[in-house]
Design a protein around this motif. Structure first.
Motif, PDB file in Angstrom:
ATOM      1  N   ASP A 124       0.817  -1.358   0.050  1.00  0.00           N
ATOM      2  CA  ASP A 124      -0.036   0.114  -0.068  1.00  0.00           C
ATOM      3  C   ASP A 124       0.705   1.247   0.193  1.00  0.00           C
ATOM      4  O   ASP A 124       0.339   2.242  -0.385  1.00  0.00           O
ATOM      5  CB  ASP A 124      -0.858   0.032   1.280  1.00  0.00           C
ATOM      6  CG  ASP A 124      -1.943  -1.104   1.280  1.00  0.00           C
ATOM      7  OD1 ASP A 124      -2.575  -1.335   0.092  1.00  0.00           O
ATOM      8  OD2 ASP A 124      -2.017  -1.974   2.394  1.00  0.00           O
ATOM      9  N   ASP A 125       1.944   1.205   0.775  1.00  0.00           N
ATOM     10  CA  ASP A 125       2.742   2.404   0.635  1.00  0.00           C
ATOM     11  C   ASP A 125       3.655   2.478  -0.601  1.00  0.00           C
ATOM     12  O   ASP A 125       4.500   1.646  -1.342  1.00  0.00           O
ATOM     13  CB  ASP A 125       3.789   2.002   1.747  1.00  0.00           C
ATOM     14  CG  ASP A 125       4.794   3.565   2.028  1.00  0.00           C
ATOM     15  OD1 ASP A 125       4.817   4.204   1.137  1.00  0.00           O
ATOM     16  OD2 ASP A 125       5.424   3.502   2.950  1.00  0.00           O
ATOM     17  N   HIS A 127       6.276   4.309  -1.311  1.00  0.00           N
ATOM     18  CA  HIS A 127       7.751   4.068  -1.262  1.00  0.00           C
ATOM     19  C   HIS A 127       8.113   2.807  -1.423  1.00  0.00           C
ATOM     20  O   HIS A 127       9.227   2.520  -1.735  1.00  0.00           O
ATOM     21  CB  HIS A 127       8.075   4.706  -0.044  1.00  0.00           C
ATOM     22  CG  HIS A 127       7.693   6.178   0.006  1.00  0.00           C
ATOM     23  ND1 HIS A 127       6.554   6.748   0.573  1.00  0.00           N
ATOM     24  CD2 HIS A 127       8.255   7.412   0.027  1.00  0.00           C
ATOM     25  CE1 HIS A 127       6.503   7.915   0.389  1.00  0.00           C
ATOM     26  NE2 HIS A 127       7.523   8.358   0.038  1.00  0.00           N
ATOM     27  N   THR A 146       3.537  11.102  -3.815  1.00  0.00           N
ATOM     28  CA  THR A 146       3.251  12.558  -3.863  1.00  0.00           C
ATOM     29  C   THR A 146       4.523  13.651  -3.615  1.00  0.00           C
ATOM     30  O   THR A 146       4.047  14.762  -3.890  1.00  0.00           O
ATOM     31  CB  THR A 146       2.008  12.920  -3.167  1.00  0.00           C
ATOM     32  OG1 THR A 146       2.346  12.651  -1.650  1.00  0.00           O
ATOM     33  CG2 THR A 146       0.923  12.105  -3.515  1.00  0.00           C
ATOM     34  N   ASP A 147       5.566  13.116  -2.822  1.00  0.00           N
ATOM     35  CA  ASP A 147       6.705  13.994  -2.680  1.00  0.00           C
ATOM     36  C   ASP A 147       7.914  13.470  -3.527  1.00  0.00           C
ATOM     37  O   ASP A 147       8.544  12.539  -3.412  1.00  0.00           O
ATOM     38  CB  ASP A 147       7.150  13.957  -1.233  1.00  0.00           C
ATOM     39  CG  ASP A 147       8.248  14.831  -1.039  1.00  0.00           C
ATOM     40  OD1 ASP A 147       8.760  15.535  -1.909  1.00  0.00           O
ATOM     41  OD2 ASP A 147       8.796  14.774  -0.038  1.00  0.00           O
ATOM     42  N   ALA A 198      -3.991   4.219   5.598  1.00  0.00           N
ATOM     43  CA  ALA A 198      -3.184   5.536   5.714  1.00  0.00           C
ATOM     44  C   ALA A 198      -1.900   5.594   5.024  1.00  0.00           C
ATOM     45  O   ALA A 198      -1.064   4.452   4.909  1.00  0.00           O
ATOM     46  CB  ALA A 198      -3.003   5.671   7.197  1.00  0.00           C
ATOM     47  N   ARG A 199      -1.354   6.705   4.637  1.00  0.00           N
ATOM     48  CA  ARG A 199      -0.304   7.007   3.861  1.00  0.00           C
ATOM     49  C   ARG A 199      -0.259   6.335   2.367  1.00  0.00           C
ATOM     50  O   ARG A 199       0.823   6.361   1.816  1.00  0.00           O
ATOM     51  CB  ARG A 199       1.091   6.262   4.701  1.00  0.00           C
ATOM     52  CG  ARG A 199       1.249   6.896   5.929  1.00  0.00           C
ATOM     53  CD  ARG A 199       2.334   6.259   6.607  1.00  0.00           C
ATOM     54  NE  ARG A 199       2.560   5.220   6.985  1.00  0.00           N
ATOM     55  CZ  ARG A 199       1.917   4.608   8.153  1.00  0.00           C
ATOM     56  NH1 ARG A 199       1.042   5.291   8.915  1.00  0.00           N
ATOM     57  NH2 ARG A 199       1.713   3.373   8.050  1.00  0.00           N
ATOM     58  N   SER A 200      -1.220   5.787   2.064  1.00  0.00           N
ATOM     59  CA  SER A 200      -1.515   5.108   0.743  1.00  0.00           C
ATOM     60  C   SER A 200      -1.724   6.397  -0.230  1.00  0.00           C
ATOM     61  O   SER A 200      -2.225   7.365   0.212  1.00  0.00           O
ATOM     62  CB  SER A 200      -2.427   4.047   0.516  1.00  0.00           C
ATOM     63  OG  SER A 200      -3.738   4.818   0.701  1.00  0.00           O
ATOM     64  N   GLU A 201      -1.276   6.430  -1.618  1.00  0.00           N
ATOM     65  CA  GLU A 201      -1.747   7.614  -2.429  1.00  0.00           C
ATOM     66  C   GLU A 201      -3.142   7.538  -2.525  1.00  0.00           C
ATOM     67  O   GLU A 201      -3.655   8.700  -2.895  1.00  0.00           O
ATOM     68  CB  GLU A 201      -1.022   7.128  -3.841  1.00  0.00           C
ATOM     69  CG  GLU A 201      -1.650   5.838  -4.611  1.00  0.00           C
ATOM     70  CD  GLU A 201      -1.110   5.800  -5.750  1.00  0.00           C
ATOM     71  OE1 GLU A 201      -1.628   6.068  -6.934  1.00  0.00           O
ATOM     72  OE2 GLU A 201      -0.068   5.084  -5.769  1.00  0.00           O
ATOM     73  N   GLU A 204      -4.683   9.929  -0.030  1.00  0.00           N
ATOM     74  CA  GLU A 204      -4.305  11.369  -0.082  1.00  0.00           C
ATOM     75  C   GLU A 204      -5.243  11.867  -1.054  1.00  0.00           C
ATOM     76  O   GLU A 204      -5.739  12.827  -1.223  1.00  0.00           O
ATOM     77  CB  GLU A 204      -2.949  11.718  -0.737  1.00  0.00           C
ATOM     78  CG  GLU A 204      -1.783  11.063   0.323  1.00  0.00           C
ATOM     79  CD  GLU A 204      -0.505  11.574  -0.067  1.00  0.00           C
ATOM     80  OE1 GLU A 204      -0.302  12.633  -0.900  1.00  0.00           O
ATOM     81  OE2 GLU A 204       0.788  10.897   0.259  1.00  0.00           O
ATOM     82  N   ASP A 207      -8.676  12.246   0.557  1.00  0.00           N
ATOM     83  CA  ASP A 207      -8.510  13.325   1.444  1.00  0.00           C
ATOM     84  C   ASP A 207      -8.575  14.720   0.735  1.00  0.00           C
ATOM     85  O   ASP A 207      -9.424  15.501   1.130  1.00  0.00           O
ATOM     86  CB  ASP A 207      -7.420  13.423   2.229  1.00  0.00           C
ATOM     87  CG  ASP A 207      -7.399  12.498   3.385  1.00  0.00           C
ATOM     88  OD1 ASP A 207      -8.258  11.819   3.515  1.00  0.00           O
ATOM     89  OD2 ASP A 207      -6.466  12.061   3.839  1.00  0.00           O
TER      90      ASP A 207
END
Length: 310
Positions: A124-125, A127, A146-147, A198-201, A204, A207
């Protein structure tokens, strides 16, 4: 450790069925079962549990999977070192019914001689996906970091294509008869997207979408899979969800679900592709194919953090 047994385990884990893994590997299902059983004896753990739909990873299987992928990737790199260009282009997609997989299948059908390997990393991450690209476990991954400054130095992110969203509802939903919808008409309706990580694209994405259009995006409850989601929508008079226009969903005819386009503006999920700075030679043709896709009609809304760096 038998690398072919490890390879059989990885493909069975990614596809969820021993038969599908056997078909891809060009062996019998019995051969895959024997390889995995031998691997389980060597490791002294169970890697899978049988289900009505195929196989699911045990906790030990989940722990072993990323290491197994590294073993397979290492073996493949060893072969490639003496036979350059011999390995198929390996691309990670979010799911085999996702828009990415659908378009890759269309590309492969129009280029039947291409050696293409479509996999799902089940991470899911984003990164973690970027790390898999950097390590050579996959050649490319449909993920968004996203960064962009957080990307590994030798990993690039490029835009692949846009996926417009549609509202999916059952026949009793108040919006079921609409031919098209604006984002404003979604306001106040429950848009159920269970299990947003949480912290998945996609966390974001939802949200920013909810904040921009004042929408009610409900992530409560575990994600029991598409079948349970579709059953819930068919029975509900107030639950809806968002799906990609090219995502492939199948449901019984009696569900009478409706996919309703959204416009004014269109809600767009930009799909980006991570790849190494020195990409697999087959990737250029895939990106060229994506460039031929008809763009989304404007006006369209896209989340701000999903733009690749210049």
């Amino acid at each position: 450790m038998d690398t072919e047994a490890v390879r059989s385990f990885v493909r069975a884990a990614e596809l969820g069925q021993l038969q599908h893994a056997a078909e891809e590997l060009g062996v019998t299902q019995q051969a895959v079962s024997k390889r995995i059983a031998s691997l389980e004896r060597e490791l002294e753990v169970r890697l899978f549990t049988r289900t009505a739909r195929g196989v699911d990873l045990t906790l030990d299987g989940q722990a072993f999977l990323p290491h197994a992928r590294s073993i397979v990737a290492g073996a493949d790199r060893a072969v490639t070192a003496v036979r350059p260009g011999s390995r198929a282009l390996r691309i990670d997609v979010l799911g085999l019914r996702s828009a990415q997989a659908v378009l890759l299948h269309e590309y492969w059908r129009s280029h039947p001689g291409v050696d293409l390997d479509v996999v799902t990393l089940r991470v899911d991450d984003p990164h973690a996906a970027a790390a898999a690209v950097q390590a050579g476990d996959v050649d490319a991954s449909f993920r968004t970091v996203t960064d962009p400054a957080a990307l590994p130095q030798d990993v690039r992110m490029v835009h692949a294509f846009d996926s417009p969203c549609e509202l999916l509802v059952g026949p009793r939903h108040p919006l079921a008869s609409a031919r098209t919808l604006t984002p404003a008409r979604l306001r106040g309706h429950r848009i159920w997207v269970p299990g947003i990580v949480a912290r998945s694209e996609w966390a974001e994405f939802y949200d920013e979408l909810a904040t921009t259009f004042d929408l009610r995006v409900d992530a409560t409850g575990p994600n029991f899979g598409n079948e349970v989601l579709l059953d819930t929508l068919a029975d509900s008079a107030d639950v809806a969800t968002l799906v990609g226009a090219r995502d492939r969903y199948l449901w019984p005819a009696g569900h009478d679900l409706r996919r309703i386009p959204i416009a004014g503006p269109a809600l767009v999920y930009p799909l980006n592709l991570l790849h190494r700075a020195n990409p697999h030679p087959g990737l250029r043709a895939v990106l060229a194919y994506f460039a031929t896709i008809t763009p989304v009609s404007e006006p369209a809304w896209r989340p701000s953090g999903f733009r690749p760096s210049p």
